[in-house]
Scaffold this active site. Structure first.
Site, PDB file in Angstrom:
ATOM      1  N   LYS A 192       0.826  -1.205   0.000  1.00 48.01           N
ATOM      2  CA  LYS A 192       0.000   0.000   0.000  1.00 48.01           C
ATOM      3  C   LYS A 192       0.866   1.262   0.000  1.00 48.01           C
ATOM      4  O   LYS A 192       2.091   1.193   0.166  1.00 48.01           O
ATOM      5  CB  LYS A 192      -0.921  -0.041   1.214  1.00 48.01           C
ATOM      6  CG  LYS A 192      -1.932  -1.176   1.146  1.00 48.01           C
ATOM      7  CD  LYS A 192      -2.796  -1.181   2.397  1.00 48.01           C
ATOM      8  CE  LYS A 192      -3.842  -2.272   2.363  1.00 48.01           C
ATOM      9  NZ  LYS A 192      -4.696  -2.247   3.569  1.00 48.01           N
ATOM     10  N   TYR A 239     -12.455  -2.489  -3.809  1.00 45.65           N
ATOM     11  CA  TYR A 239     -13.077  -2.473  -2.474  1.00 45.65           C
ATOM     12  C   TYR A 239     -14.601  -2.497  -2.517  1.00 45.65           C
ATOM     13  O   TYR A 239     -15.248  -2.140  -1.545  1.00 45.65           O
ATOM     14  CB  TYR A 239     -12.595  -1.239  -1.702  1.00 45.65           C
ATOM     15  CG  TYR A 239     -11.137  -1.313  -1.318  1.00 45.65           C
ATOM     16  CD1 TYR A 239     -10.692  -2.206  -0.354  1.00 45.65           C
ATOM     17  CD2 TYR A 239     -10.197  -0.485  -1.930  1.00 45.65           C
ATOM     18  CE1 TYR A 239      -9.353  -2.282  -0.004  1.00 45.65           C
ATOM     19  CE2 TYR A 239      -8.856  -0.549  -1.582  1.00 45.65           C
ATOM     20  CZ  TYR A 239      -8.440  -1.444  -0.617  1.00 45.65           C
ATOM     21  OH  TYR A 239      -7.122  -1.515  -0.274  1.00 45.65           O
ATOM     22  N   PHE A 243     -15.850   3.243   6.295  1.00 41.54           N
ATOM     23  CA  PHE A 243     -14.427   3.311   5.941  1.00 41.54           C
ATOM     24  C   PHE A 243     -14.176   3.212   4.439  1.00 41.54           C
ATOM     25  O   PHE A 243     -13.030   3.317   3.996  1.00 41.54           O
ATOM     26  CB  PHE A 243     -13.620   2.238   6.687  1.00 41.54           C
ATOM     27  CG  PHE A 243     -14.078   0.826   6.421  1.00 41.54           C
ATOM     28  CD1 PHE A 243     -13.588   0.115   5.341  1.00 41.54           C
ATOM     29  CD2 PHE A 243     -15.001   0.220   7.263  1.00 41.54           C
ATOM     30  CE1 PHE A 243     -14.002  -1.189   5.098  1.00 41.54           C
ATOM     31  CE2 PHE A 243     -15.418  -1.087   7.033  1.00 41.54           C
ATOM     32  CZ  PHE A 243     -14.919  -1.793   5.946  1.00 41.54           C
ATOM     33  N   ARG A 298      -1.052 -14.708   4.243  1.00 36.99           N
ATOM     34  CA  ARG A 298      -1.877 -13.996   5.225  1.00 36.99           C
ATOM     35  C   ARG A 298      -1.299 -14.142   6.636  1.00 36.99           C
ATOM     36  O   ARG A 298      -1.322 -13.199   7.418  1.00 36.99           O
ATOM     37  CB  ARG A 298      -3.322 -14.458   5.147  1.00 36.99           C
ATOM     38  CG  ARG A 298      -3.953 -13.977   3.816  1.00 36.99           C
ATOM     39  CD  ARG A 298      -5.424 -14.166   3.752  1.00 36.99           C
ATOM     40  NE  ARG A 298      -6.166 -13.439   4.762  1.00 36.99           N
ATOM     41  CZ  ARG A 298      -6.458 -12.139   4.729  1.00 36.99           C
ATOM     42  NH1 ARG A 298      -6.032 -11.397   3.715  1.00 36.99           N
ATOM     43  NH2 ARG A 298      -7.168 -11.579   5.679  1.00 36.99           N
ATOM     44  N   THR A 354      -5.097  -7.772  10.375  1.00 37.30           N
ATOM     45  CA  THR A 354      -5.388  -6.512   9.684  1.00 37.30           C
ATOM     46  C   THR A 354      -5.120  -5.319  10.592  1.00 37.30           C
ATOM     47  O   THR A 354      -4.590  -4.303  10.157  1.00 37.30           O
ATOM     48  CB  THR A 354      -6.860  -6.498   9.213  1.00 37.30           C
ATOM     49  OG1 THR A 354      -7.063  -7.621   8.355  1.00 37.30           O
ATOM     50  CG2 THR A 354      -7.192  -5.238   8.446  1.00 37.30           C
ATOM     51  N   ARG A 403       2.812  -6.758   9.339  1.00 33.13           N
ATOM     52  CA  ARG A 403       2.100  -5.664  10.008  1.00 33.13           C
ATOM     53  C   ARG A 403       2.594  -5.465  11.438  1.00 33.13           C
ATOM     54  O   ARG A 403       2.653  -4.339  11.925  1.00 33.13           O
ATOM     55  CB  ARG A 403       0.602  -5.920   9.966  1.00 33.13           C
ATOM     56  CG  ARG A 403       0.034  -5.785   8.563  1.00 33.13           C
ATOM     57  CD  ARG A 403      -1.449  -6.080   8.541  1.00 33.13           C
ATOM     58  NE  ARG A 403      -2.013  -5.896   7.216  1.00 33.13           N
ATOM     59  CZ  ARG A 403      -2.876  -6.736   6.664  1.00 33.13           C
ATOM     60  NH1 ARG A 403      -3.292  -7.811   7.321  1.00 33.13           N
ATOM     61  NH2 ARG A 403      -3.359  -6.501   5.459  1.00 33.13           N
ATOM     62  N   ASN A 456      -1.881   0.014   7.104  1.00 29.50           N
ATOM     63  CA  ASN A 456      -1.363  -1.284   7.545  1.00 29.50           C
ATOM     64  C   ASN A 456      -0.455  -1.976   6.526  1.00 29.50           C
ATOM     65  O   ASN A 456      -0.297  -3.180   6.531  1.00 29.50           O
ATOM     66  CB  ASN A 456      -2.491  -2.197   8.015  1.00 29.50           C
ATOM     67  CG  ASN A 456      -3.446  -2.591   6.920  1.00 29.50           C
ATOM     68  OD1 ASN A 456      -3.242  -2.284   5.750  1.00 29.50           O
ATOM     69  ND2 ASN A 456      -4.499  -3.283   7.298  1.00 29.50           N
ATOM     70  N   HIS A 484      -1.866  -5.503   1.530  1.00 27.89           N
ATOM     71  CA  HIS A 484      -3.152  -6.179   1.299  1.00 27.89           C
ATOM     72  C   HIS A 484      -2.837  -7.545   0.711  1.00 27.89           C
ATOM     73  O   HIS A 484      -1.929  -7.690  -0.103  1.00 27.89           O
ATOM     74  CB  HIS A 484      -4.014  -5.395   0.299  1.00 27.89           C
ATOM     75  CG  HIS A 484      -5.125  -6.226  -0.263  1.00 27.89           C
ATOM     76  ND1 HIS A 484      -6.317  -6.400   0.398  1.00 27.89           N
ATOM     77  CD2 HIS A 484      -5.210  -6.956  -1.395  1.00 27.89           C
ATOM     78  CE1 HIS A 484      -7.099  -7.207  -0.317  1.00 27.89           C
ATOM     79  NE2 HIS A 484      -6.447  -7.552  -1.413  1.00 27.89           N
ATOM     80  N   GLU A 527      -8.897 -10.412  -7.860  1.00 28.82           N
ATOM     81  CA  GLU A 527      -7.963  -9.304  -7.714  1.00 28.82           C
ATOM     82  C   GLU A 527      -6.824  -9.378  -8.731  1.00 28.82           C
ATOM     83  O   GLU A 527      -6.402  -8.346  -9.262  1.00 28.82           O
ATOM     84  CB  GLU A 527      -7.433  -9.268  -6.272  1.00 28.82           C
ATOM     85  CG  GLU A 527      -8.522  -8.881  -5.303  1.00 28.82           C
ATOM     86  CD  GLU A 527      -8.167  -9.048  -3.841  1.00 28.82           C
ATOM     87  OE1 GLU A 527      -8.933  -8.566  -3.002  1.00 28.82           O
ATOM     88  OE2 GLU A 527      -7.129  -9.694  -3.517  1.00 28.82           O
TER      89      GLU A 527
END
Length: 149
Positions: free
Chosen positions: A9, A49, A57, A85, A91, A102, A112, A115, A126
């Protein structure tokens, strides 16, 4: 072999964490088969999203993800979705395990760092949002035979 979509990100890009985070996935043994540095347009962000549309959010998340370049990636490997993950951590960085991406680099749930797809279906969706089929490479990585049976 299973594939997943990961995105570094804007905060990861701005903080110069690209190489360190990619190195973590390489050290794990995953194979990088697609990579792009890009500035996401609003339409793509909203599509990415879309399941959050209408939530409080949604708008701040879209504004954030289009605010600066991101690194879009496709990784391949055995159980890559689940393992990536786990490597990313929770998250919410306040709940992320020490040593996770993270847990190591993020302090705020809205910043964070990374993704990652949460299922085979979301990975496929995606990947198609960010990559054409001809942008995903297939190759034999030296040492692959030593990773698993």
């Amino acid at each position: 072999m299973e594939k997943t979509f990961l995105m570094l990100k804007p905060d990861a890009v701005q903080r110069g964490l690209i190489g360190e985070i990619i190195a973590d996935f390489e050290k794990k043994g995953f194979k990088l088969v697609g990579l792009k540095l890009l500035k996401i347009e609003r339409e793509l962000a909203e599509e990415h999203y879309k399941e959050h549309k209408g939530k409080p959010f949604f708008e701040p998340t879209v504004k954030y993800i289009i605010s600066s370049p991101v690194v879009a990636m496709v990784w391949e490997g055995k159980n890559v979705i689940t393992l990536a993950r786990e490597m990313m951590g929770a998250t919410n960085p306040a709940k992320a395990a020490p040593g996770s991406i993270r847990g190591s680099y993020a302090m705020d749930i809205s910043r964070n760092v990374i993704h990652g797809s949460d299922s085979v279906e979301s990975a496929q969706r995606e990947i198609k949002l960010y990559f054409r089929e001809d942008e995903i490479l297939s190759y034999l990585k030296t040492g692959e035979e030593w990773l698993s049976q």
